[in-house]
Design a protein around this motif. Structure first.
Motif, short mmCIF file in Angstrom:
data_model
loop_
_atom_site.label_atom_id
_atom_site.label_comp_id
_atom_site.label_asym_id
_atom_site.label_seq_id
_atom_site.Cartn_x
_atom_site.Cartn_y
_atom_site.Cartn_z
N VAL A 146 0.73 -1.17 -0.01
CA VAL A 146 0.11 0.06 0.09
C VAL A 146 0.98 1.17 -0.07
CG1 VAL A 146 -1.66 1.65 1.11
CG2 VAL A 146 -1.96 -1.16 1.21
N GLY A 147 0.51 2.28 -0.71
CA GLY A 147 1.47 3.51 -1.03
C GLY A 147 0.70 4.31 -1.66
N HIS A 148 1.17 5.57 -1.90
CA HIS A 148 0.70 6.77 -2.57
C HIS A 148 1.36 6.93 -4.06
CE1 HIS A 148 -0.82 7.11 1.41
NE2 HIS A 148 0.41 7.41 2.01
N THR A 149 1.15 5.63 -4.85
CA THR A 149 1.58 5.75 -6.14
C THR A 149 1.32 7.01 -6.83
OG1 THR A 149 1.13 3.55 -5.99
CG2 THR A 149 1.82 4.16 -7.92
N SER A 150 2.32 7.89 -7.35
CA SER A 150 2.27 9.13 -7.97
C SER A 150 1.43 10.09 -7.24
CB SER A 150 1.52 8.76 -9.57
OG SER A 150 2.71 8.01 -10.24
N TYR A 166 -1.26 9.35 -5.73
CA TYR A 166 -2.76 8.71 -5.75
C TYR A 166 -2.62 7.86 -4.44
CZ TYR A 166 -3.68 10.62 -10.29
OH TYR A 166 -3.97 11.25 -11.52
N LEU A 167 -3.57 8.56 -3.59
CA LEU A 167 -3.66 8.15 -2.12
C LEU A 167 -4.27 6.82 -2.06
CD1 LEU A 167 -5.42 11.34 -0.77
CD2 LEU A 167 -3.09 10.83 -0.74
N TYR A 168 -3.49 6.01 -1.06
CA TYR A 168 -3.59 4.54 -0.74
C TYR A 168 -3.88 3.69 -1.89
CZ TYR A 168 -3.43 6.43 3.87
OH TYR A 168 -3.02 6.96 4.95
N SER A 169 -3.02 3.51 -2.77
CA SER A 169 -3.06 2.64 -3.67
C SER A 169 -2.54 1.30 -3.45
CB SER A 169 -2.21 2.97 -4.99
OG SER A 169 -2.70 4.34 -5.20
N TYR A 170 -3.30 0.13 -3.84
CA TYR A 170 -2.98 -1.10 -3.23
C TYR A 170 -2.57 -1.95 -4.65
CZ TYR A 170 -3.93 -6.21 -2.18
OH TYR A 170 -3.97 -7.25 -2.01
N THR A 171 -1.61 -2.79 -4.35
CA THR A 171 -1.03 -3.97 -5.30
C THR A 171 -0.59 -5.09 -4.77
OG1 THR A 171 0.14 -4.16 -7.42
CG2 THR A 171 1.29 -3.04 -5.68
N LYS A 172 -0.38 -6.25 -5.35
CA LYS A 172 -0.13 -7.28 -4.98
C LYS A 172 1.08 -7.70 -5.80
CE LYS A 172 -2.46 -10.91 -4.02
NZ LYS A 172 -3.45 -12.10 -4.23
N GLY A 173 2.08 -8.63 -5.13
CA GLY A 173 3.39 -9.33 -5.54
C GLY A 173 3.83 -10.45 -5.24
N VAL A 174 5.11 -10.85 -5.63
CA VAL A 174 5.43 -11.96 -4.94
C VAL A 174 6.96 -11.93 -4.73
CG1 VAL A 174 6.15 -12.78 -7.38
CG2 VAL A 174 5.77 -14.32 -5.48
N VAL A 175 7.51 -12.61 -3.58
CA VAL A 175 9.04 -12.30 -3.23
C VAL A 175 9.84 -13.11 -4.26
CG1 VAL A 175 10.71 -12.88 -1.65
CG2 VAL A 175 8.44 -11.96 -0.98
N SER A 176 10.85 -12.47 -5.16
CA SER A 176 11.49 -13.01 -5.98
C SER A 176 12.79 -13.29 -5.36
CB SER A 176 11.64 -12.20 -7.28
OG SER A 176 12.16 -10.85 -6.97
N TYR A 177 13.35 -12.56 -4.41
CA TYR A 177 14.38 -12.95 -3.42
C TYR A 177 14.18 -12.46 -2.33
CZ TYR A 177 19.42 -14.64 -3.44
OH TYR A 177 20.40 -15.32 -3.38
N GLU A 178 14.50 -13.48 -1.04
CA GLU A 178 13.97 -13.20 0.05
C GLU A 178 15.22 -12.41 0.82
OE1 GLU A 178 15.71 -17.25 0.50
OE2 GLU A 178 14.97 -15.84 -1.00
#
Length: 256
Positions: free
Chosen positions: A166-170, A172-184
């Motif tokens: 969760v962050g303020h992408t560009s 834009y308040l409280y933007s949510y996205t998903k991802g995956v750990v590619s290297y821990e």
């Protein structure tokens, strides 16, 4: 008899559809609650009059963010000139400086961007109490009690596990996205030629404004703080949770 079987078949079909819809609704409700939990654990750090960074509550009166965020958020006009030409300022000069921020519950749904929100100036104030330029981390102590969640720390990070951001992408308040750990736990070199650990993540929609934001696992536990990204490759780097724990230890800060 055929009519009876037909009626039973229709009743069973309707029951199955209703159950499936209920399960979908429950799934959506659970996801919404989870994202709201992450939002309430996230801070909007005012970087300047046109943009913002992100932060994560780790205690009732303390949040973590990226060191480079507080650099620009608290720098004087002369210091900004130095930073913009690649100059360096001693990290300890930022201690005790004030920083403005807002919490999720301050925002309304029609305030989609920082520009919409900035007109209202509903800002709170905090003070920088600890920094680490090497790991790009900073801790902010707040001056008032605010209603919010705060994140617990993850004990383990596994390659391939799902993550939430969760962050303020560009801005834009409280933007949510998903991802995956590619290297821990990858070690990379920073601007002062020091190696430090990061969590490497494959995720889209990470951009300016996400800096200082949290990386969360499926339990909502904090895994790292966003410090670097490469939108072209959809790769992001988060200062490892171990570095945040170390910053707390070296400054004798105990979390409840």
């Amino acid at each position: 008899m055929k009519k009876l079987f037909l009626i039973l078949y229709l009743l069973i079909s309707i029951s199955c559809v209703c159950n499936r819809n209920n399960k979908i609704q429950l799934s959506h409700n659970k996801k919404d609650k989870f994202i709201n939990y992450l939002n309430d654990s996230t801070v909007a750090v005012i970087k300047n009059n046109f943009s913002m960074c992100t932060g994560v509550w780790i205690k009732e009166d303390m949040f973590a963010t990226a060191y480079h965020c507080i650099q620009y958020a608290t720098a004087s006009a002369e210091e900004k000139i130095i930073l913009n030409i690649g100059g360096k300022i001693n990290e300890f000069q930022y201690i005790d400086r004030n920083i403005e921020f807002s919490i999720h519950r301050d925002f309304s749904f029609n305030e989609k961007s920082y520009k919409d929100y900035a007109l209202k100036r509903k800002f709170s104030s905090g003070k920088v109490i600890a920094v680490n330029e090497k790991t790009d981390l900073a801790l902010i102590h707040t001056k008032e009690f605010l209603l919010h969640n705060f994140a617990k720390f993850a004990n383990n990070i596994t390659k391939g596990e799902n993550v939430h951001i969760v962050g303020h992408t560009s801005s834009y308040l409280y933007s949510y996205t998903k991802g995956v750990v590619s290297y821990e736990k990858r070690f990379i070199k920073n601007d002062i030629d020091k190696y430090f650990p990061v969590v490497q993540v494959m995720a889209t929609s990470i951009y300016f404004g996400n800096s200082g934001g949290g990386l969360f696992n499926d339990k909502g536990e904090l895994m790292g703080i966003c410090i670097l990204f490469s939108p072209q490759e959809s790769i992001s780097f988060f200062s490892h949770i171990d570095s945040l724990k170390e910053l707390l230890r070296t400054n004798n800060i105990v979390l409840n």
